[in-house]
Write an enzyme that holds these catalytic residues in place. Structure first.
Site, PDB file in Angstrom:
ATOM      1  CD  GLU A  78      -3.434   0.567   0.077  1.00 40.23           C
ATOM      2  OE1 GLU A  78      -4.077   1.922  -0.212  1.00 40.23           O
ATOM      3  OE2 GLU A  78      -3.771  -0.630   0.205  1.00 40.23           O
ATOM      4  CG  ASP A 114      -7.175   1.509  -6.458  1.00 42.02           C
ATOM      5  OD1 ASP A 114      -8.188   0.882  -7.045  1.00 42.02           O
ATOM      6  OD2 ASP A 114      -7.446   1.712  -4.949  1.00 42.02           O
ATOM      7  CB  THR A 134      -2.088 -10.457 -10.312  1.00 38.78           C
ATOM      8  OG1 THR A 134      -2.599  -9.463  -9.766  1.00 38.78           O
ATOM      9  CG2 THR A 134      -2.180 -10.082 -11.925  1.00 38.78           C
ATOM     10  CB  SER A 135      -5.035  -9.656  -5.919  1.00 38.55           C
ATOM     11  OG  SER A 135      -6.145  -9.024  -6.257  1.00 38.55           O
ATOM     12  CE  LYS A 258     -17.437  -2.630  -8.710  1.00 35.06           C
ATOM     13  NZ  LYS A 258     -15.971  -1.739  -7.900  1.00 35.06           N
ATOM     14  CD  GLU A 268     -19.530   5.373  -4.624  1.00 41.29           C
ATOM     15  OE1 GLU A 268     -19.963   4.209  -3.352  1.00 41.29           O
ATOM     16  OE2 GLU A 268     -18.633   5.500  -4.963  1.00 41.29           O
ATOM     17  CG  LEU A 274     -27.845  -0.419  -3.330  1.00 42.14           C
ATOM     18  CD1 LEU A 274     -28.655  -1.480  -3.691  1.00 42.14           C
ATOM     19  CD2 LEU A 274     -27.978  -0.784  -1.398  1.00 42.14           C
ATOM     20  CG  HIS A 279     -16.734  -1.800   1.781  1.00 38.94           C
ATOM     21  ND1 HIS A 279     -17.818  -3.348   1.940  1.00 38.94           N
ATOM     22  CD2 HIS A 279     -16.074  -2.376   1.371  1.00 38.94           C
ATOM     23  CE1 HIS A 279     -16.883  -3.959   0.935  1.00 38.94           C
ATOM     24  NE2 HIS A 279     -16.494  -2.795   0.448  1.00 38.94           N
ATOM     25  CG  HIS A 283     -13.974   1.252   4.791  1.00 39.09           C
ATOM     26  ND1 HIS A 283     -14.625   1.652   3.622  1.00 39.09           N
ATOM     27  CD2 HIS A 283     -13.708   0.238   4.034  1.00 39.09           C
ATOM     28  CE1 HIS A 283     -14.545   1.351   2.723  1.00 39.09           C
ATOM     29  NE2 HIS A 283     -14.033   0.234   2.782  1.00 39.09           N
ATOM     30  CB  CYS A 853     -24.281 -15.306  26.246  1.00 34.45           C
ATOM     31  SG  CYS A 853     -25.426 -14.096  27.660  1.00 34.45           S
ATOM     32  CG  HIS A1198      21.341  -8.837  10.035  1.00 30.54           C
ATOM     33  ND1 HIS A1198      20.055  -9.511  10.777  1.00 30.54           N
ATOM     34  CD2 HIS A1198      21.815  -8.746  10.521  1.00 30.54           C
ATOM     35  CE1 HIS A1198      19.895  -8.515  11.717  1.00 30.54           C
ATOM     36  NE2 HIS A1198      21.336  -8.250  11.647  1.00 30.54           N
ATOM     37  CE  LYS A1227      21.146  -5.155  14.773  1.00 28.55           C
ATOM     38  NZ  LYS A1227      21.488  -6.801  15.432  1.00 28.55           N
TER      39      LYS A1227
END
EC number: 4.2.3.4
Length: 1588
Positions: A78, A114, A134-135, A258, A268, A274, A279, A283, A853, A1198, A1227
């Site tokens: 990200e 994006d 690809t995802s 979609k 939008e 919707l 979200h 979010h 519960c 390292h 580190k």
């Protein structure tokens, strides 16, 4: 193979979906997007994928003449979705001469899509873009619809544009290399689109969940050769073809939804939002839990919460919520932030209610301050065409597990409601068992959708008992029974939560299960409470009938192992049924399938809840098996062999126990409620609650064969019920109790008592319900009396007498004990509190804890109470439980005899201010002072162990949270029950500390101690047996070596005191904020290095133990090394490092088992820092992170081979990984190939400031990076055999180089005052400067004039670095200070001047630190709360002494002086909380009860003591005999070295004395550290100052 599909969006067929369509992809782009320049953009992770490499090569080969292909690779994650990355890409395009005909090709996940989409929208005012997702998440969501954006520091996706791609080319093959968690993450969006738009697809997803998870969980890492670079890369590989049809359909159907929505609402404005179902709340969770939690995981939780919100409004049915929750779980997604695995994944981050609501207020769907949420109407359909307004009150309720019930004030008396409770839990569970055993299909309607039935359905499925499917949008469950023939053992334990019904029914069913070639048993288990509930009578009967069953933990409770190669014989079965009728029903239902007809005889007294047995028999009859009741033998039944024949439909009656709550609501509020499907013909005993309980209490009851209506009398006029036997309806007694609480007689002499009996079985339900009702009713001001098989409730005279549950600290919650019936009952009483107050009077609500519960039997109860019955509810941030608010978790010390438990337990109690209890002594007190040894002789070890266990469990239950130290006997771990109690206490946050030492030393000691009972076996054998038990029972460990001298003993005490303070959080581990260093030890054994360890650590804030360098890795050896290091260095913070070979160390790369053991040793030993390599397996990393306690984690990486430049993506990836793991320090160690590598490193350092970062380069070319590193620079020492890494420098070398570069300005410091000719300050400070390589100079400035100090030093010396102030200037100098520390103000003198810059100065006083640290360094605990202090003398130093003793925690400080008249003004000038007592007469000392264990002498040392003062002093010195530590006196004067006070204290009263030279050095060292910021080399300084 699947067909290529084209999906239209905004009127064009631009979305193409297929599998292995690289040819089509290249052809489509080149044919339909002709261009001179194509730019493929992706991240470095995708570059490793062979399919990507193949695509690039194919694209190049297919380019038409005149066209070119450019590739641009960005760092993954990200963080690349930024303004900086966008600008870099745009600059690249400009440099490459790209023009307006350029086609951008974004190949990657959401980040790439994006960002590249946004670049395309702005470059040259807009160029064409093709999305190649690809995802899974990108395929079904981010690549479709034209939304593009980048992130800013203030939030995600805040800058972007709508820019529709020319094509979205979706190739399922990319998913083969998608990591498992990312794959599952994407399923959240797939399930979401089906949920809001496509009910058929939702059903299809439900039926394929297990296939999906099996394939995804089977992903493997494979090594592949990169076709572009020839390097070997490792990537994930999933067998997509094994579920190709399912994957193709789920992607295609989600895309269709979609695309359809976007086509209707591109920008939008309404319909498109919707797609934000889940979200709004998701979010908010993501904003808090990122980066540990993924987007889809948070959306999954958000969907469940938003569905619950819809159910709360009465729009969505409980069944639909249950379906949604079930499918998300089936695809491996979380449904609550409190799930154990998800909490561990998110590192136990908290999600505060106010923060969630604040995050929700930043949502594009909102209108101003009004929040909007998408509301679901049913699976496949939303409520309305856009998101709906929702109040914060309703959101608070949904987002928390604690609910506030407001007074039932606004409910009209003529209110009439119809309430249909969920299906009966009892009937639902029976129906599932019988239908699974039956033959043929049965459609079960009105099944209870709850935790209990969910566990039962799962078990039936896992045991292959039946085929289960759903109809009517999930409202009807279809069971295809197989007649019991397919029942098969499953490998995984069947987890049943707290579902008692399911556990009992499945125990008998398990006796019918068949073995498989690989599985010969099944295991039934449950949560902690389930593992306490009884099942022994049922197990005993089944065992007697031939079924082999083992208890795996507590005898008589789950978990149990049922062997499936044994048989259910049948014949005569005897069963004790006085505890639970479910035992009877369990055997009854399975009896037809026994080898012989069954005669079931109930023995041991009158069976409990016989109506439930009758219910079972009637249900069996409906399914074709007739049970005959014996006419000759009481409580005996004959069950023939046979098979159930399933009816085509079976409708489950509503739960009569649940129906009592709305009916009781009517009774208590004077309204009317009808339950339309429970009447007098009901199978359930609780159906008579209205008739037998509410009617006699004053309600009007109308009951038909199938319905019940209750109308309550006017509020406040219910009558108590003198006596009622509730044995036929035991579960309803809780409802009766809350009604009884507000019932009263008009008779003034009546106690308003309702007596309920016949409910003894309620003590062993989800909790001890009788005790629970008594405890919680008391919080409302209602008194009760517990009966052997019932309870009496003494109703209040008026509803106005009901109290809001509270204690001295304010309102408290009503505990529900994780019991659905407790929660629902008290939800009614809670609303009656203040319900009769005046309308405008402010009324506090009642808080109910753990409201979820109720999901066990009525998940929608709160929704009904709110939406149907009109109650006002709210949610609230959980209160700290009263029990936890002031909790001081106790410490239990375990270990072999002679490990030092008695001594160290005393130290522990003293250090923490806890009370000490020796359990052996407590044992003797409880057994008439009989010694353990005598008891064992008379009764044997086994009886002693039983008693020892009983006592231990009692003290933990009663005092486990109250600040005790419990010293135990060495053999407490011999008992399995004690081991479990120890482990339970440790897992609840308690401290179980294993104390151990060298076993050889222990053996020598034990063989010579006659006071202890003799071992019946060799000591070494005992140790060998117990060693693992000690380890498994303890969560902390301390190695306490044998001490041969007092100095060693004191060093061990200091070491332990700091250790116990660290693990309990009393002493906070601080990460240095300024320039600091740690030294890297490279010894293979520290035993012979103790003298060198202190000088090796000079100038360092921490010391690194390179465990991989040690001679061996055994627990004893490693623990001993840590102990040696702590003692030798006065507990300087330890960095525990196991460096693997591939990270440049000596530890074998694949020895993960040993590595785990070493990390466990480190955490148990409470090391301050643990180095965790970022290349280790993820499960090891998360295990360490979640177990870290107070230990700080250093995430390290390292590059010994010099493979990665500092601008390589490797470092960015590793930094993001460290952020995800939430390590405390990062580190990074690179390798400098040339000097420029240092400049690149500094740029990296400058742009990564959100975590403390250690970043250095190895080799001599990288030396400058070590100088410029700020936090915890790794250093070496001239006293080490070799450095730990190439190019390491010493602290002095670094300081000298830093000085030469202008980093440290040489300062001039002075001691000021007169006379100062003999002052040791210059030697003290200059010694430190020389050792640490600091450029400063310390000199004398002799004067009696503060004015001169100001003119010549403060104002006149531009290099002035500070001043040590002595007499006569300590008061005069204060006028020239711009600030004073608290110590300087209270003590009233300044001995330290600290420059603040800009000619401003701060005055401090370090005399008190000199006193305090000298005392601590000589064995006085850091906290001496149970001991009083003494100050001798009332001069200037006495004020510092009083300040020091107060800082040590002395609750009372006595002061004596030759001139008593000076005491009062001194005491009055100091804070009253110091609690200083001036002693005027010798006689008053005799009345003092406190032990005095610490004293400071501030009287002149060069003359004898006054007789009166000496007399007072001696009387106080006597009081040191019983202090919790060696009584210690500090002499403030450093000349002469032995004073009269020291002599009398040590020689006559055996006090430990500390000479003034130590105070002098300690206060000077404190000055040194304040002026320089460096840790002073104390030992070298002390030796230099005192060598004369």
């Amino acid at each position: 193979m699947v067909q290529l599909a084209k999906v239209p969006i905004l009127g064009n067929d631009i979305i193409h979906v297929g599998y292995n369509i690289h040819d089509h992809l290249v052809e489509t782009i080149i044919k339909h997007c002709p261009s001179s320049t194509y730019v493929i953009c992706n991240d470095t992770n995708l570059s490793k994928v062979p399919y990507y490499q193949q695509l690039v090569l194919e694209f190049k080969a297919s380019l038409p003449e005149g066209s070119r292909l450019l590739t641009y690779v960005v760092k993954p994650g990200e963080t690349s979705k930024s303004r900086e990355t966008k600008a870099q890409l745009e600059d690249y395009l400009l440099v490459e001469g790209c023009t307006r005909d350029t086609v951008m090709i974004a190949i990657g996940g959401g980040v790439i899509g994006d960002m590249i989409g946004f670049v395309a929208s702005t470059f040259m005012r807009g160029v064409r873009v093709v999305q190649v997702p690809t995802s899974l998440l990108a395929m079904v969501d981010s690549s479709i619809g034209g939304k593009t954006a980048i992130d800013t520091p203030l939030g995600k996706n805040f800058i972007g544009a709508f820019w529709q791609p020319k094509f979205v080319l979706v190739d399922i093959k990319w998913l083969e290399t998608l990591a498992k968690r990312e794959f599952i993450n994407g399923m959240a969006e797939v399930i979401k689109t089906a949920c809001i738009w496509n009910a058929d697809e939702f059903t299809r997803l439900e039926s394929n969940a297990s296939l999906f998870l099996n394939v995804v969980n089977g992903a493997k890492n494979v090594k592949v050769t990169n076709q572009l670079t020839n390097e070997i890369d490792e990537i994930s590989n999933t067998d997509i073809e094994a579920m190709l049809d399912h994957t193709y359909k789920l992607v295609l159907e989600s895309i269709k939804v979609k695309a359809e929505v976007v086509s209707s609402d591109e920008r939008e404005s309404s319909l498109r939002n919707l797609l934000n179902f889940g979200h709004s709340i998701g979010h908010a969770y993501e904003a808090i839990l990122t980066p540990q939690a993924l987007h889809g995981e948070c959306v999954s939780i958000g969907m469940v919460k938003e569905a619950e919100l819809s159910r709360y409004f009465g729009i969505l049915s409980p069944t639909q919520v249950a379906r949604l929750s079930k499918i998300l779980v089936a695809y491996g997604l979380p449904v609550s932030p409190d799930e154990k695995w998800f909490k561990e994944l998110t590192l136990h981050k908290k999600t505060p209610l106010d923060i969630l609501l604040k995050k929700m207020s930043i949502d594009k769907k909102n209108e101003g301050s009004k929040k909007k949420v998408v509301i679901l109407e049913s699976i496949g359909k939303c409520y309305g065409d856009s998101a709906q307004f929702v109040s914060d009150e309703d959101l608070r309720f949904i987002l928390t597990d604690e609910t506030l019930v407001y007074p039932f004030k606004d409910i009209p008396a003529d209110q009439q409601k119809v309430v249909i409770p969920p299906g009966s839990k009892s009937i639902s569970n029976r129906a599932l068992i019988i239908a699974a055993l039956g033959e043929g299909q049965c459609k079960i309607k009105n099944l209870l959708h709850s935790d209990d039935t969910k566990h039962m359905l799962t078990a039936v499925h896992e045991l292959k008992g039946a085929t289960i499917s759903w109809e009517d949008n999930g409202e009807t469950v279809v069971v295809e029974g197989h007649g019991g023939s397919t029942l098969s053992a499953c490998a995984d334990p069947l987890y049943l939560g707290n579902a008692g019904t399911a556990s009992r029914f499945l125990t008998s069913l398990a006796a019918l299960v068949n073995s498989t070639p690989s599985q010969k048993y099944i295991v039934l288990t449950g949560n902690a409470r389930m593992q306490q509930r009884p099942i022994a009578p049922l197990v005993d009967s089944l065992r007697a009938n031939g079924t082999k069953i083992e208890y795996l933990n507590n005898e008589g409770s789950l978990p149990i192992k049922v062997y499936t190669d044994s048989v259910f014989k049948g014949g005569r079965i005897e069963l004790a049924a006085t505890v639970s009728s479910q035992y009877v029903s369990s055997i009854l239902m399975c009896a037809p399938y026994a080898e012989e007809p069954v005669t079931l005889a109930l023995v041991g007294g009158k069976p409990i809840s016989k109506l439930y047995v009758d219910m079972t028999i009637k249900m069996m009859e409906k399914f074709g098996i007739n049970v005959e009741t014996s006419t000759t033998e009481p409580y005996t039944y004959y069950i023939p062999k046979g098979h159930y024949i399933n009816p085509s439909e079976y409708v489950i009656e509503s739960d009569a126990s649940s129906a009592t709550y709305p009916l009781a609501f009517a009774a208590m509020t004077g309204t009317t409620v009808t339950v339309p499907n429970i009447g007098f013909e009901s199978l359930q005993g609780d159906a008579r609650f209205a008739r037998d309980v509410l009617k006699p209490m004053g309600c009007k009851i109308t009951q038909t064969a199938t319905s019940t209506t209750v109308s309550g009398p006017p509020v406040g006029t219910l009558k108590p019920l003198k006596h009622v036997d509730m044995e036929p309806m035991t579960d309803a007694f809780l409802t009766a109790c809350v009604v009884a609480a507000i019932s009263h007689d008009s008779d003034p002499n009546s106690a308003n008592t309702t007596t309920i009996e016949g409910i003894a079985n309620q003590r062993v339900k989800e909790c001890n319900r009788i005790l629970a009702m008594a405890t919680e009713l008391a919080k409302f001001g209602v008194k009760t009396t517990e009966l052997p098989d019932g309870i009496q409730v003494h109703g209040l005279n008026s509803i106005k007498d009901l109290k809001v549950p509270s204690d001295s600290s304010g309102p408290v919650g009503v505990c529900t004990y994780d019991d659905h019936r407790v929660a629902m009952s008290f939800s009614l009483l809670a609303g009656m509190v203040n319900s009769q107050n005046e309308r405008d009077e402010v009324a506090n609500p009642v808080r109910i804890l753990e409201r979820h519960c109720t999901g066990k039997t009525w998940p929608g109860w709160w929704d009904v109470l709110h939406s149907e019955l009109g109650a006002k509810l709210d949610g609230a941030e959980p209160l700290e439980c009263t029990s936890k608010k002031n909790s001081k978790k106790s410490v239990v010390i375990i270990g072999m005899r002679a490990a030092g438990k008695t001594t160290i337990s005393k130290w522990c109690a003293s250090a923490l201010g806890y009370k000490l209890v020796d359990l052996d002594e407590l044992f003797e007190q409880q057994h008439n002072n009989q010694s353990v040894k005598q008891f064992v002789v008379e009764n044997g070890w086994e009886k002693f162990r039983e008693e020892e266990t009983r006592i231990f469990k009692e003290v933990i239950q009663n005092y486990g949270d109250d600040g005790y130290v419990f010293s135990t006997g060495g053999g407490i771990v011999e008992s399995a029950e004690s081991r479990k109690a120890l482990k339970d206490f440790a897992s609840s946050g308690g401290y179980v500390l294993h104390l151990h030492r060298d076993i050889e030393e222990t053996i020598v000691f034990l063989q010579s101690d006659p006071s202890r009972p003799a071992y019946v076996e060799e000591i070494r054998e005992v140790w060998n047996r117990r060693e693992e038990w000690y380890k498994e029972c303890s969560n902390f460990s301390f190695f306490a070596p044998h001490c041969s001298a007092e100095a060693e003993f004191q060093a061990l005490r200091r070491s332990f005191s700091k250790y116990i303070a660290t693990i309990t959080g009393v002493r906070e581990i601080e990460i240095p904020s300024g320039r600091s260093a740690f030294v890297c030890l490279t010894f293979d054994d520290l035993t012979e290095q103790t003298e060198n360890l202190t000088p090796i650590c000079y100038g360092c804030e921490a010391v690194e133990v390179r465990v991989d360098h040690l001679a061996n890795y055994s627990a004893d050896f490693v623990s001993k090394q840590l102990s040696i290091l702590r003692k030798a260095t006065d507990s300087i913070p330890i960095i525990f490092t196991v460096r693997t070979k591939k990270q440049g160390g000596n530890f074998p790369d694949e020895e993960f088992k040993t590595l785990r053991e070493l990390y466990d040793i480190a955490l148990k030993n409470g090391v301050e820092f643990l180095d965790l390599e970022l290349t280790l397996p993820t499960d090891i990393q998360y295990e360490v992170i979640n177990k870290r306690g107070n230990t700080k984690i250093i995430g390290s990486h390292h590059d010994f081979q010099g493979l990665y430049s500092w601008d390589d993506a490797e470092w960015e990836n590793r930094f993001n990984q460290a952020l995800t793991l939430d390590v405390d320090v990062v580190k990074f160690v690179g390798t400098a190939v040339n000097f420029e590598d240092n400049l690149r490193l500094e740029h990296f350092r400058d742009t990564h400031k959100n975590k403390p970062l250690i970043a250095v380069n190895m080799t001599s070319k990288g030396s400058i990076s070590r100088v410029l590193n700020n936090v915890l620079t790794p250093v070496t020492s001239d006293l080490l055999p070799n450095s730990a890494a190439p190019g390491q420098l010493t602290v002095a070398q670094i300081n000298k180089m830093y000085t030469s570069m202008g980093g440290i300005e040489p300062k001039e410091l002075f001691v000021v005052g007169k006379p100062i000719g003999h002052s040791r300050s210059p030697i003290l400070h200059n010694t430190g400067y020389e050792i640490l390589g600091l450029p400063h100079k310390f000199d004398k400035f002799e004067t009696e004039s503060a004015q001169l100090v100001k003119e010549k030093l403060l104002d006149g010396n531009k290099n002035f670095g500070g001043a040590a102030v002595t007499i006569p200037l300590k008061l005069d100098i204060m006028q020239y200070m711009d600030e004073l520390t608290d110590a300087a103000k209270v003590i009233g003198a300044v001995n330290t001047v600290i420059p603040l810059g800009n000619k401003k100065f701060k005055g401090d006083n370090t005399d008190w630190l000199g006193i305090r640290n000298a005392l601590i360094n000589n064995g006085v605990p850091e906290y001496v709360g149970h001991t009083a202090g003494l100050v001798i003398g009332a001069g200037g130093t006495s004020r510092a002494a009083l300040y020091a003793l107060h800082s040590l925690g002395c609750k009372k400080i006595f002061i004596i002086n030759r001139t008593t008249s000076k005491l009062k003004p001194l005491i009055e000038s100091l804070p009253s909380e110091f609690n200083i007592i001036g002693i005027e007469s010798t006689k008053s000392i005799e009345e003092i009860k406190e032990h005095v264990g610490v004293a400071v002498s501030c009287v002149p040392a060069d003359k004898p003591l006054d007789d009166e003062l000496l007399s007072k002093l001696e009387r106080f010195l006597v009081k040191g005999a019983h202090a919790a530590f060696a009584p210690t006196l500090l002499e403030a004067a450093y000349k002469p070295s032995v004073t009269p006070v020291m002599t009398i204290s040590q020689d006559k009263y055996q006090w430990h004395v500390v000479p003034g030279s130590q105070m002098l050095v300690h206060q000077g060292v404190a000055q040194f550290e304040k002026w320089t910021g460096f840790k002073a080399p104390f030992k070298a300084i002390f030796d230099a100052v005192t060598k004369e």
